[in-house]
Design an enzyme around this catalytic site. Structure first.
Site, PDB file in Angstrom:
ATOM      1  N   ASP A   1      27.888  85.308  39.120  1.00 42.02           N
ATOM      2  CA  ASP A   1      27.101  86.408  38.556  1.00 42.02           C
ATOM      3  C   ASP A   1      25.786  85.913  37.958  1.00 42.02           C
ATOM      4  OD1 ASP A   1      26.555  89.027  37.936  1.00 42.02           O
ATOM      5  OD2 ASP A   1      27.828  89.085  36.152  1.00 42.02           O
TER       6      ASP A   1
ATOM      7  N   GLY B   1      20.476  88.526  39.793  1.00 43.82           N
ATOM      8  CA  GLY B   1      19.414  89.490  39.504  1.00 43.82           C
ATOM      9  C   GLY B   1      18.627  89.088  38.264  1.00 43.82           C
TER      10      GLY B   1
ATOM     11  N   TRP C   1      18.376  86.114  37.000  1.00 40.16           N
ATOM     12  CA  TRP C   1      17.659  84.857  37.306  1.00 40.16           C
ATOM     13  C   TRP C   1      16.313  85.192  37.950  1.00 40.16           C
ATOM     14  CZ3 TRP C   1      15.706  82.210  41.510  1.00 40.16           C
ATOM     15  CH2 TRP C   1      15.531  80.827  41.384  1.00 40.16           C
TER      16      TRP C   1
ATOM     17  N   HIS D   1      19.368  86.253  44.908  1.00 34.56           N
ATOM     18  CA  HIS D   1      20.490  86.079  45.849  1.00 34.56           C
ATOM     19  C   HIS D   1      20.202  84.915  46.801  1.00 34.56           C
ATOM     20  CE1 HIS D   1      22.219  89.622  44.217  1.00 34.56           C
ATOM     21  NE2 HIS D   1      21.396  90.483  44.781  1.00 34.56           N
TER      22      HIS D   1
ATOM     23  N   SER E   1      31.625  92.979  45.727  1.00 33.68           N
ATOM     24  CA  SER E   1      32.757  93.785  45.266  1.00 33.68           C
ATOM     25  C   SER E   1      32.734  95.182  45.879  1.00 33.68           C
ATOM     26  CB  SER E   1      32.737  93.897  43.736  1.00 33.68           C
ATOM     27  OG  SER E   1      31.715  94.775  43.322  1.00 33.68           O
TER      28      SER E   1
ATOM     29  N   GLU F   1      32.716  97.784  44.233  1.00 37.35           N
ATOM     30  CA  GLU F   1      31.744  98.533  43.421  1.00 37.35           C
ATOM     31  C   GLU F   1      30.302  98.201  43.787  1.00 37.35           C
ATOM     32  OE1 GLU F   1      34.482  96.926  42.180  1.00 37.35           O
ATOM     33  OE2 GLU F   1      35.621  98.758  41.772  1.00 37.35           O
TER      34      GLU F   1
ATOM     35  N   ARG G   1      25.172  99.744  44.908  1.00 35.85           N
ATOM     36  CA  ARG G   1      23.810  99.214  44.651  1.00 35.85           C
ATOM     37  C   ARG G   1      22.811  99.834  45.620  1.00 35.85           C
ATOM     38  NH1 ARG G   1      24.030  92.978  42.559  1.00 35.85           N
ATOM     39  NH2 ARG G   1      25.642  93.355  40.994  1.00 35.85           N
TER      40      ARG G   1
ATOM     41  N   LEU H   1      39.775  71.674  52.230  1.00 34.66           N
ATOM     42  CA  LEU H   1      39.546  72.807  51.319  1.00 34.66           C
ATOM     43  C   LEU H   1      39.515  74.129  52.092  1.00 34.66           C
ATOM     44  CD1 LEU H   1      38.477  74.002  48.540  1.00 34.66           C
ATOM     45  CD2 LEU H   1      36.184  73.486  49.403  1.00 34.66           C
TER      46      LEU H   1
ATOM     47  N   ARG I   1      33.424  82.408  35.298  1.00 34.84           N
ATOM     48  CA  ARG I   1      32.413  83.451  35.461  1.00 34.84           C
ATOM     49  C   ARG I   1      31.114  82.964  34.850  1.00 34.84           C
ATOM     50  NH1 ARG I   1      32.534  89.923  35.350  1.00 34.84           N
ATOM     51  NH2 ARG I   1      30.373  90.182  36.012  1.00 34.84           N
TER      52      ARG I   1
ATOM     53  N   SER J   1      35.705  92.361  35.937  1.00 32.99           N
ATOM     54  CA  SER J   1      35.035  93.180  36.954  1.00 32.99           C
ATOM     55  C   SER J   1      35.875  93.390  38.222  1.00 32.99           C
ATOM     56  CB  SER J   1      33.671  92.581  37.327  1.00 32.99           C
ATOM     57  OG  SER J   1      32.825  92.543  36.203  1.00 32.99           O
TER      58      SER J   1
ATOM     59  N   GLU K   1      43.583  80.254  33.504  1.00 36.75           N
ATOM     60  CA  GLU K   1      42.680  79.884  32.408  1.00 36.75           C
ATOM     61  C   GLU K   1      41.273  80.374  32.757  1.00 36.75           C
ATOM     62  OE1 GLU K   1      43.655  78.592  29.582  1.00 36.75           O
ATOM     63  OE2 GLU K   1      45.727  78.359  30.278  1.00 36.75           O
TER      64      GLU K   1
HETATM   65  C1  IPE Z   1      30.931  90.964  39.981  1.00 33.03           C
HETATM   66  O1  IPE Z   1      29.617  90.987  39.519  1.00 33.03           O
HETATM   67  C2  IPE Z   1      30.947  90.977  41.490  1.00 33.03           C
HETATM   68  C3  IPE Z   1      30.435  89.770  42.143  1.00 33.03           C
HETATM   69  C4  IPE Z   1      30.071  88.669  41.560  1.00 33.03           C
HETATM   70  C5  IPE Z   1      30.393  89.835  43.585  1.00 33.03           C
HETATM   71  P1  IPE Z   1      28.897  92.348  39.118  1.00 33.03           P
HETATM   72  O2  IPE Z   1      27.524  91.976  38.693  1.00 33.03           O
HETATM   73  O3  IPE Z   1      29.005  93.340  40.199  1.00 33.03           O
HETATM   74  O4  IPE Z   1      29.778  92.833  37.877  1.00 33.03           O
HETATM   75  P2  IPE Z   1      29.445  93.854  36.707  1.00 33.03           P
HETATM   76  O5  IPE Z   1      28.940  95.086  37.355  1.00 33.03           O
HETATM   77  O6  IPE Z   1      28.418  93.229  35.835  1.00 33.03           O
HETATM   78  O7  IPE Z   1      30.736  94.033  35.979  1.00 33.03           O
HETATM   79  C1  IPE Z   2      25.821  88.415  41.425  1.00 26.72           C
HETATM   80  O1  IPE Z   2      24.593  88.572  40.800  1.00 26.72           O
HETATM   81  C2  IPE Z   2      25.760  88.710  42.902  1.00 26.72           C
HETATM   82  C3  IPE Z   2      26.463  89.934  43.313  1.00 26.72           C
HETATM   83  C4  IPE Z   2      27.144  90.723  42.520  1.00 26.72           C
HETATM   84  C5  IPE Z   2      26.403  90.274  44.722  1.00 26.72           C
HETATM   85  P1  IPE Z   2      24.067  89.992  40.351  1.00 26.72           P
HETATM   86  O2  IPE Z   2      23.296  90.586  41.475  1.00 26.72           O
HETATM   87  O3  IPE Z   2      25.162  90.830  39.813  1.00 26.72           O
HETATM   88  O4  IPE Z   2      23.067  89.597  39.172  1.00 26.72           O
HETATM   89  P2  IPE Z   2      22.879  90.317  37.760  1.00 26.72           P
HETATM   90  O5  IPE Z   2      24.235  90.449  37.151  1.00 26.72           O
HETATM   91  O6  IPE Z   2      22.250  91.643  38.045  1.00 26.72           O
HETATM   92  O7  IPE Z   2      21.992  89.391  37.002  1.00 26.72           O
HETATM   93 MG    MG Z   3      25.983  91.007  37.990  1.00 25.01          MG
END
Ligand code: IPE
Ligand code: IPE
Ligand code: MG
Length: 245
Positions: A19, A22, A24, A36, A64, A66, A70, A130, A187, A195, A206
């Site tokens: 995570d 965005g 970054w 990304h 995910s 969810e 986006r 792996l 995470r 999430s 853990e």
């Molecule tokens: C979790 O990150 C899903 C992935 C890393 C693929 P999100 O950025 O979607 O999670 P929330 O929305 O902050 O909980």
């Molecule tokens: C994780 O980074 C990548 C995916 C969920 C695909 P994010 O895109 O969620 O980045 P933030 O959380 O908005 O910084």
């Molecule tokens: Mg995120």
């Protein structure tokens, strides 16, 4: 840095919520997709680090259920990046005896991503070092719902009895059937939540949370997470005294 670890207690299975891409990018005044793209080096570092340490399974939360909410442009960018990365990295996986696997609702992926993933799974299918498991269009609640449907189907066909359902039967109908639960879940980006990741499988995992944004994640962060894990006492409901004896 690897020297600080107890190599006899490396987790068999590590799961990562990658995570912060965005944020970054935003810090650099760039578009989210730039984050990304810069996440790929972190993915490679995590895979090579895990391979080098003798980890057997590495599950990467890549997209995910969810995340389908986006903006379409970001989804398209992520799917294109998925195809490109798999194409670019299959030779590295073959060289390092790495098998590619996936969990999630693959039917919902665009056909180019679906085909590329299937091809890479076939190509790397005989490797036994792996196993890298990409969680794609995945969520824990989706997975448990799927398992429930599969079990119900077997009952209605007379292949399974209600009284025979136990925890092992449920586990065997999940996407992760046959894969040991992760001992360690990492995470990045300073968020303290699951999430909808491996809800069933994380029961006794853990958890390691780091403020590092995913594109900055490197091998040393993986080592630090494993070191943190090695300092935990895993009790599984027992007392500390029982564990030590
Ligand atoms: C979790 O990150 C899903 C992935 C890393 C693929 P999100 O950025 O979607 O999670 P929330 O929305 O902050 O909980
Ligand atoms: C994780 O980074 C990548 C995916 C969920 C695909 P994010 O895109 O969620 O980045 P933030 O959380 O908005 O910084
Ligand atoms: Mg995120």
């Amino acid at each position: 840095m690897k020297e600080v670890l107890d190599l006899k207690r490396i987790p068999k299975h590590i799961a990562i919520i990658m995570d912060g891409n965005g944020r970054w990018a935003k810090k650099k005044g760039a578009m989210r997709i730039f984050g990304h793209r810069n996440a790929i080096q972190a993915v490679k570092d995590a895979i090579e680090g895990a391979e080098n340490l003798g980890v057997k399974f590495l599950t990467l939360f890549s997209f995910s259920t969810e995340n389908w909410s986006r903006p379409q442009e970001e989804i398209n960018g992520l799917m294109e990046l998925l195809v490109k990365t798999i194409t670019d990295e299959v030779p590295m996986m073959m060289k390092n005896n790495i098998r590619l696997e996936s969990i999630g609702d693959l039917d919902s992926l665009p056909s180019a991503a679906y085909e590329k993933l299937m091809e890479a799974k076939r190509t790397t299918g005989q490797n036994d070092g792996l196993t890298v498991i990409l969680a794609l269009s995945y969520s824990g609640q989706w997975e448990i719902t799927q398992a429930t449907k599969r079990i119900a189907q077997k009952i209605s066909e007379g292949k399974l009895k209600v009284e025979d359902i136990n925890q092992q039967v449920v586990a065997d109908h999940l996407e992760t059937a046959g894969i040991p639960d992760p001992e360690l879940m990492i995470r990045t980006s300073g968020e303290f939540r699951i999430s909808n990741f491996l809800l069933w499988q994380l029961a006794y995992t853990e958890l390691h949370f780091t403020p590092v944004l995913w594109p900055d994640f490197r091998r040393e962060h993986l080592v630090a997470a494993i070191l943190d894990y090695q300092q935990r006492e895993r009790r599984f409901g027992k007392t500390g005294e029982q564990i030590k004896s």
